[in-house]
Structures are given as structure tokens and as C-alpha cells.
Design a protein around this motif. Structure first.
Motif, PDB file in Angstrom:
ATOM      1  N   GLN A   5       0.824  -1.209   0.000  1.00  0.00           N
ATOM      2  CA  GLN A   5       0.000   0.000   0.000  1.00  0.00           C
ATOM      3  C   GLN A   5       0.861   1.263   0.000  1.00  0.00           C
ATOM      4  N   GLY A   6       2.180   1.143  -0.102  1.00  0.00           N
ATOM      5  CA  GLY A   6       3.052   2.307  -0.114  1.00  0.00           C
ATOM      6  C   GLY A   6       3.416   2.798   1.277  1.00  0.00           C
ATOM      7  N   ARG A   7       3.025   2.059   2.293  1.00  0.00           N
ATOM      8  CA  ARG A   7       3.379   2.430   3.664  1.00  0.00           C
ATOM      9  C   ARG A   7       4.608   1.647   4.086  1.00  0.00           C
ATOM     10  N   THR A   8       5.415   2.233   4.963  1.00  0.00           N
ATOM     11  CA  THR A   8       6.581   1.521   5.457  1.00  0.00           C
ATOM     12  C   THR A   8       6.143   0.528   6.519  1.00  0.00           C
ATOM     13  N   ALA A   9       6.991  -0.435   6.812  1.00  0.00           N
ATOM     14  CA  ALA A   9       6.675  -1.425   7.845  1.00  0.00           C
ATOM     15  C   ALA A   9       6.477  -0.743   9.191  1.00  0.00           C
ATOM     16  N   GLU A  10       7.250   0.331   9.458  1.00  0.00           N
ATOM     17  CA  GLU A  10       7.101   1.065  10.711  1.00  0.00           C
ATOM     18  C   GLU A  10       5.717   1.713  10.813  1.00  0.00           C
ATOM     19  N   GLN A  11       5.176   2.194   9.698  1.00  0.00           N
ATOM     20  CA  GLN A  11       3.867   2.831   9.708  1.00  0.00           C
ATOM     21  C   GLN A  11       2.749   1.830   9.954  1.00  0.00           C
ATOM     22  N   ASP A  12       2.991   0.557   9.657  1.00  0.00           N
ATOM     23  CA  ASP A  12       1.984  -0.472   9.872  1.00  0.00           C
ATOM     24  C   ASP A  12       1.945  -0.956  11.324  1.00  0.00           C
ATOM     25  N   LEU A  13       2.949  -0.580  12.114  1.00  0.00           N
ATOM     26  CA  LEU A  13       2.969  -0.972  13.515  1.00  0.00           C
ATOM     27  C   LEU A  13       2.005  -0.089  14.306  1.00  0.00           C
ATOM     28  N   PRO A  14       1.400  -0.621  15.359  1.00  0.00           N
ATOM     29  CA  PRO A  14       0.525   0.208  16.185  1.00  0.00           C
ATOM     30  C   PRO A  14       1.370   1.226  16.948  1.00  0.00           C
ATOM     31  N   TYR A  15       0.796   2.382  17.191  1.00  0.00           N
ATOM     32  CA  TYR A  15       1.499   3.400  17.959  1.00  0.00           C
ATOM     33  C   TYR A  15       1.514   2.991  19.423  1.00  0.00           C
ATOM     34  N   ASP A  16       2.627   3.242  20.090  1.00  0.00           N
ATOM     35  CA  ASP A  16       2.790   2.884  21.492  1.00  0.00           C
ATOM     36  C   ASP A  16       3.514   4.021  22.191  1.00  0.00           C
ATOM     37  N   VAL A  17       2.776   4.836  22.934  1.00  0.00           N
ATOM     38  CA  VAL A  17       3.335   6.021  23.585  1.00  0.00           C
ATOM     39  C   VAL A  17       4.440   5.658  24.577  1.00  0.00           C
ATOM     40  N   PHE A  18       4.471   4.425  25.032  1.00  0.00           N
ATOM     41  CA  PHE A  18       5.508   4.002  25.976  1.00  0.00           C
ATOM     42  C   PHE A  18       6.820   3.667  25.282  1.00  0.00           C
ATOM     43  N   SER A  19       6.801   3.584  23.969  1.00  0.00           N
ATOM     44  CA  SER A  19       8.014   3.335  23.190  1.00  0.00           C
ATOM     45  C   SER A  19       8.716   4.661  22.916  1.00  0.00           C
ATOM     46  N   ARG A  20      10.004   4.717  23.183  1.00  0.00           N
ATOM     47  CA  ARG A  20      10.781   5.944  23.007  1.00  0.00           C
ATOM     48  C   ARG A  20      10.683   6.507  21.599  1.00  0.00           C
ATOM     49  N   ALA A  21      10.612   5.657  20.605  1.00  0.00           N
ATOM     50  CA  ALA A  21      10.624   6.099  19.211  1.00  0.00           C
ATOM     51  C   ALA A  21       9.240   6.449  18.662  1.00  0.00           C
ATOM     52  N   CYS A  22       8.195   6.216  19.430  1.00  0.00           N
ATOM     53  CA  CYS A  22       6.838   6.440  18.925  1.00  0.00           C
ATOM     54  C   CYS A  22       6.544   7.935  18.795  1.00  0.00           C
ATOM     55  N   PRO A  23       6.064   8.374  17.629  1.00  0.00           N
ATOM     56  CA  PRO A  23       5.766   9.790  17.441  1.00  0.00           C
ATOM     57  C   PRO A  23       4.616  10.299  18.322  1.00  0.00           C
ATOM     58  N   SER A  24       3.802   9.392  18.844  1.00  0.00           N
ATOM     59  CA  SER A  24       2.707   9.835  19.721  1.00  0.00           C
ATOM     60  C   SER A  24       3.244  10.417  21.022  1.00  0.00           C
ATOM     61  N   ARG A  25       4.453  10.044  21.408  1.00  0.00           N
ATOM     62  CA  ARG A  25       5.025  10.548  22.650  1.00  0.00           C
ATOM     63  C   ARG A  25       5.234  12.061  22.591  1.00  0.00           C
ATOM     64  N   GLY A  26       5.713  12.557  21.477  1.00  0.00           N
ATOM     65  CA  GLY A  26       5.912  13.996  21.317  1.00  0.00           C
ATOM     66  C   GLY A  26       4.605  14.756  21.396  1.00  0.00           C
ATOM     67  N   THR A  27       3.573  14.233  20.752  1.00  0.00           N
ATOM     68  CA  THR A  27       2.262  14.887  20.803  1.00  0.00           C
ATOM     69  C   THR A  27       1.705  14.857  22.215  1.00  0.00           C
ATOM     70  N   LEU A  28       1.878  13.745  22.909  1.00  0.00           N
ATOM     71  CA  LEU A  28       1.431  13.665  24.298  1.00  0.00           C
ATOM     72  C   LEU A  28       2.136  14.726  25.141  1.00  0.00           C
TER      73      LEU A  28
END
Length: 133
Positions: A5-28
Motif C-alpha cells: 500500500q506504499g506504507r513503510t513497515a514502521e507505519q503499519d505498527l501500532p502506535y505505542d506512547v511508551f516506546s521511546r521512538a513512537c511519534p505519539s510521545r511527542g504529541t502527548l
């Protein structure tokens, strides 16, 4: 690695705010930091010009409010509308996503304000134990 679908494997992973690399952490961090939470809470009340917002969020410096608004705008939570007038007029308001976040935040703010007697009593008990020990 790109999927079909043109998405990277990382984009297919669920977001996890507890993961250091997750972009949701910055928004939180933007949403729950002192100035972010207060700015979103104020904008939940309606549209504000910069200086109106600075007065509403008592104690925030011009620099911190500017940085906070930029971060929230980048995250898609705040819309900045610059009017071509003299002097320039800039209004800030919540986007639909920002309104959804601020609605949840407003519930937390209301809960905390309503619970402050209990919080203050807990602080007194805690401080009394610390000073008597």
C-alpha cells in the motif's frame, strides 16, 4: 521496507506512547505539558488573538506561548489564521482534532478543579507527616 500500500513497515505498527521512538510521545508531551494543556483548555473556550490568549493563560511568556502554539499547530490541533490587516491580526482556534483532544482535557481540568479540596487535604497530611518525622 515498503508494503504494497506504499506504507513503510514502521507505519503499519501500532502506535505505542511508551516506546521511546513512537511519534505519539511527542504529541502527548505537547498536549500534557503545562503550557500545552492550558493553551488547549483556553482555546476550548473559543478563538483568541495571541495577546488575548497570553492574558488568558496567566504566567506564560510570549516566547513559550509562541513555541507552544507552533507545536500544537504542527500536530494539527490548532489552526492559525493570519488576516492581512494593518496591524496584522492573527487568530488561533482549535481544529476538529484539537477540539476532540481539548474536550477530553476539559473533563480532566473540571475533575481536578472539583477535587482540589481533597488534593489540598492530602497535601496537608503529607506535609505534616514529613515535618513531624
Amino acid at each position: 521496507m515498503t508494503t504494497t500500500q506504499g506504507r513503510t513497515a514502521e507505519q503499519d505498527l501500532p502506535y505505542d506512547v511508551f516506546s521511546r521512538a513512537c511519534p505519539s510521545r511527542g504529541t502527548l508531551e505537547h498536549v500534557t505539558g503545562r503550557w500545552g494543556a492550558l493553551t488547549l483548555g483556553a482555546l476550548y473556550e473559543g478563538s483568541f488573538r495571541f495577546n488575548e490568549l497570553r492574558r488568558r493563560v496567566d504566567g506564560v511568556s510570549e516566547k513559550m506561548l509562541s513555541q507552544t502554539l507552533h507545536a500544537l499547530e504542527r500536530d494539527g490541533l490548532v489552526h492559525r489564521e493570519a488576516q492581512p490587516t494593518n496591524p496584522p491580526r492573527v487568530d488561533y482556534e482549535l481544529t476538529p482534532l484539537g477540539r476532540s483532544v481539548a474536550e477530553r482535557l476539559a473533563g480532566l481540568i473540571e475533575f481536578l478543579e472539583g477535587s482540589m479540596d481533597e488534593v489540598l487535604a492530602a497535601r496537608e497530611r503529607y506535609d505534616a507527616r514529613r515535618t513531624s518525622a
